[in-house]
Design an enzyme around this catalytic site. Sequence first.
Site, PDB file in Angstrom:
ATOM      1  N   LYS A 273       0.847  -1.200   0.000  1.00  0.00           N
ATOM      2  CA  LYS A 273       0.000   0.000   0.000  1.00  0.00           C
ATOM      3  C   LYS A 273       0.874   1.238   0.000  1.00  0.00           C
ATOM      4  CE  LYS A 273      -3.243   2.441   3.024  1.00  0.00           C
ATOM      5  NZ  LYS A 273      -4.129   2.373   4.189  1.00  0.00           N
TER       6      LYS A 273
ATOM      7  N   GLU B 298      -8.738  10.954  13.212  1.00  0.00           N
ATOM      8  CA  GLU B 298      -7.890   9.784  13.488  1.00  0.00           C
ATOM      9  C   GLU B 298      -6.937   9.970  14.669  1.00  0.00           C
ATOM     10  OE1 GLU B 298      -5.897   8.376   9.999  1.00  0.00           O
ATOM     11  OE2 GLU B 298      -5.080   6.647  11.062  1.00  0.00           O
TER      12      GLU B 298
HETATM   13  C1  ISC Z   1      -4.719  10.463   4.130  1.00  0.00           C
HETATM   14  C2  ISC Z   1      -5.940  10.862   4.476  1.00  0.00           C
HETATM   15  O1  ISC Z   1      -6.860  10.029   5.061  1.00  0.00           O
HETATM   16  C3  ISC Z   1      -6.479   8.781   5.640  1.00  0.00           C
HETATM   17  C4  ISC Z   1      -7.408   8.525   6.763  1.00  0.00           C
HETATM   18  C5  ISC Z   1      -8.617   7.915   6.571  1.00  0.00           C
HETATM   19  C6  ISC Z   1      -8.890   7.272   5.351  1.00  0.00           C
HETATM   20  C7  ISC Z   1      -7.939   7.180   4.393  1.00  0.00           C
HETATM   21  C8  ISC Z   1      -8.208   6.448   3.119  1.00  0.00           C
HETATM   22  O2  ISC Z   1      -9.289   5.846   2.986  1.00  0.00           O
HETATM   23  O3  ISC Z   1      -7.373   6.497   2.209  1.00  0.00           O
HETATM   24  C9  ISC Z   1      -6.566   7.687   4.593  1.00  0.00           C
HETATM   25  O4  ISC Z   1      -5.792   6.593   4.980  1.00  0.00           O
HETATM   26  C10 ISC Z   1      -6.392  12.244   4.251  1.00  0.00           C
HETATM   27  O5  ISC Z   1      -7.519  12.570   4.651  1.00  0.00           O
HETATM   28  O6  ISC Z   1      -5.614  13.061   3.693  1.00  0.00           O
END
Ligand code: ISC
Length: 384
Positions: free
Chosen positions: A132, A182
Amino acid sequence: MDAARLLEDYARGDFFLATAHRTILGSGAATELTGTDEARLAERVRRALGDAPTPIAAGVLPFDSAADGGTPARLVIPEGVRFAGRPHPAVDRLPRRHVGLPERVTPVPEGRRHAEAVADAVRRLGERGLRKVVLARALDLEFAEPVRPEAILHNLVKDNDRGYTFAAGLPGGRTLVGSSPELLLSRQGDRVVSHPHAGSMPRSADPVTDRQNGEALLASRKDHIEHAVLAEAVAEALRPFCRKLDAPEKPELVSTPTMWHLGTTITGELADRDVTALHLAAALHPTPAICGTPTESARELVTELEPFERGYYAGAVGWVDAEGDGEWAVTIRCAEVAERSLRLYAGGGIVPESDPGAELDETSAKFATLAEAMGLPRGWLAEF
Ligand SMILES: C=C(O[C@H]1C=CC=C(C(=O)O)[C@@H]1O)C(=O)O
């Protein structure tokens, strides 16, 4: 102390954090601690707090302190600290504040190029043995008048009754302001908690579509893969510090006012009380919520594919006290505010199953947290 009062007293350069449980305002800087080695900084902070005038050190960690030009972690021991309970419902009675429309919006890179970078990333994941990588893009907004981070913070706190809503002073008089869902890490006594998020769908004003989006996320294989990589990495990073660790196998559906996510609450019992919240945050960061797996190759790919420095986006914001307790959130859904301009950031996790167009739309949806707080017309930034 009333949380609304703390919000009204916030001034540019202060540290402010509102969560579902408490509100903190740190004013002024009795001591400033910066450094590019976060583990060593955690030691310096511990010593400095021993004879500090106030009980906490607070500030920001960058995405990558070793980046070109060096982006140091910046913490301050404030001259004064005030605490209050959760901001809601106290802030509901405050009127919204006016921010003003930008004169110009410049995407960095253009949306089309971000989608191409995602397609490139999908190809390179396999070549480089990556599970990832998280790719982000930015929007530069320019204003005729000075931008007031206090007004944006004010509206963010009003809009977001859960999560971690923050403002922190950055080098050069800039301000990082945002509302993150988060939790990277909290430590209270020997209890540690992390609430990693990955996997996303937008919320909708239409209740039927909104529910369907949440259900689609819970059923999405691609999003579960994206989330599993993150939850496993956070549990593995915490395990050496804990005598007990509870990491549920399946994520739950969580939400902000603008996004649905998959989240996993990981809890542990700390083995050694000398390990502070800041040590733990530094050990966990950068997680695959904002970087990727394996970390170093993912960070290299981010540097190759993103045409900008992340700075303090995708870092962490929080505080630590003399006991080692503290709370650190991931700096997403945020903007870096300068005198008459600001830069908004949004990213998304890319796995082999990712679709470039959908990833571009996801970043547009993630800009909504800041767009709403700035009073921008709904969907306006989605054009970029
Ligand atoms: C990297 C971000 O979100 C992260 C947190 C929640 C969901 C995310 C996703 O689904 O990609 C990301 O990992 C952002 O909001 O810039």
